[in-house]
Write a protein that holds these residues in place. Sequence first.
Motif, short mmCIF file in Angstrom:
data_model
loop_
_atom_site.label_atom_id
_atom_site.label_comp_id
_atom_site.label_asym_id
_atom_site.label_seq_id
_atom_site.Cartn_x
_atom_site.Cartn_y
_atom_site.Cartn_z
N UNK A 60 0.85 -1.20 0.00
CA UNK A 60 0.00 0.00 0.00
C UNK A 60 0.88 1.25 0.00
N UNK A 61 1.89 1.25 0.85
CA UNK A 61 2.72 2.44 1.03
C UNK A 61 3.56 2.75 -0.21
N UNK A 62 4.17 1.74 -0.82
CA UNK A 62 5.13 2.00 -1.90
C UNK A 62 4.55 1.83 -3.31
N UNK A 63 3.44 1.14 -3.44
CA UNK A 63 2.87 0.94 -4.78
C UNK A 63 1.69 1.86 -5.02
N UNK A 64 0.80 1.96 -4.03
CA UNK A 64 -0.42 2.71 -4.25
C UNK A 64 -0.36 4.15 -3.77
N UNK A 65 0.02 4.34 -2.51
CA UNK A 65 0.02 5.69 -1.99
C UNK A 65 0.89 5.77 -0.74
N UNK A 66 1.74 6.78 -0.70
CA UNK A 66 2.59 7.00 0.47
C UNK A 66 1.88 7.84 1.52
N UNK A 67 0.66 8.23 1.21
CA UNK A 67 -0.11 9.05 2.13
C UNK A 67 -0.37 8.28 3.43
N UNK A 68 -0.05 8.92 4.54
CA UNK A 68 -0.26 8.29 5.85
C UNK A 68 -1.74 8.00 6.09
N UNK A 69 -2.62 8.82 5.53
CA UNK A 69 -4.05 8.62 5.69
C UNK A 69 -4.51 7.33 5.01
N UNK A 70 -4.01 7.11 3.80
CA UNK A 70 -4.39 5.91 3.05
C UNK A 70 -3.88 4.66 3.78
N UNK A 71 -2.62 4.70 4.19
CA UNK A 71 -2.03 3.56 4.90
C UNK A 71 -2.79 3.31 6.21
N UNK A 72 -3.15 4.37 6.89
CA UNK A 72 -3.87 4.26 8.16
C UNK A 72 -5.25 3.62 7.97
N UNK A 73 -5.94 3.93 6.85
CA UNK A 73 -7.24 3.35 6.59
C UNK A 73 -7.13 1.90 6.12
N UNK A 74 -6.02 1.55 5.51
CA UNK A 74 -5.84 0.19 4.99
C UNK A 74 -5.46 -0.80 6.09
N UNK A 75 -4.78 -0.34 7.11
CA UNK A 75 -4.27 -1.23 8.15
C UNK A 75 -5.36 -2.05 8.85
N UNK A 76 -6.49 -1.47 9.26
CA UNK A 76 -7.52 -2.29 9.91
C UNK A 76 -8.07 -3.39 9.00
#
Length: 182
Positions: A60-76
């Motif tokens: 998620x972080x390196x391929x799709x988006x480095x945005x902390x918000x996106x990573x934060x929503x994907x983690x759960x």
Amino acid sequence: MFVDTFGLCVAQAGAILTGRLCGMGDLNKADKMQRQNLKLVVFANFVLSTLCIPIGNLVIKYVYSASASVVMHALPIFFIDVIVEIGRGMNHVGQQGLNATKDVKFTTAISILVGFTCSVGFAYLFGIVLNMGLSGIWVAFAMDEIIRAVIYYFRWCKGRWKKRFKKEEEYATINETSVNEE
């Protein structure tokens, strides 16, 4: 998808062997193998999906988006997916095993009824009405897989599938006797 595919492959291979064992009349061995496959798939799906959490975060972080918000929503969702994959593995083994024992109508009806109710109904309820978003939809997916898995498990444990093969064995014996008398 990797975890899902592993569980499905074990379930399909087990179904082939279950059908063969039932056809040979070795119902106890088929039952034992089904239960063994269930344990294997639950354990493997738990381990594999847990290992996918850090890998998925990196993707998620390196391929799709480095945005902390996106990573934060994907983690759960990765954590919820562990439960989804356990249920899905149980679901695959249960459904394929019952299909191998000629219980296709039951599994089809349950898949349609529970799948539609949970995946669509609860996804709407959790995702939109309760404003849980994507996490709510994944909770609905987990409910769908686990409910179907539990239903299939209890259906298997009841042993109604064994009666079909005992009746066929009796029918085959009667037919062999009548052919030999002629």
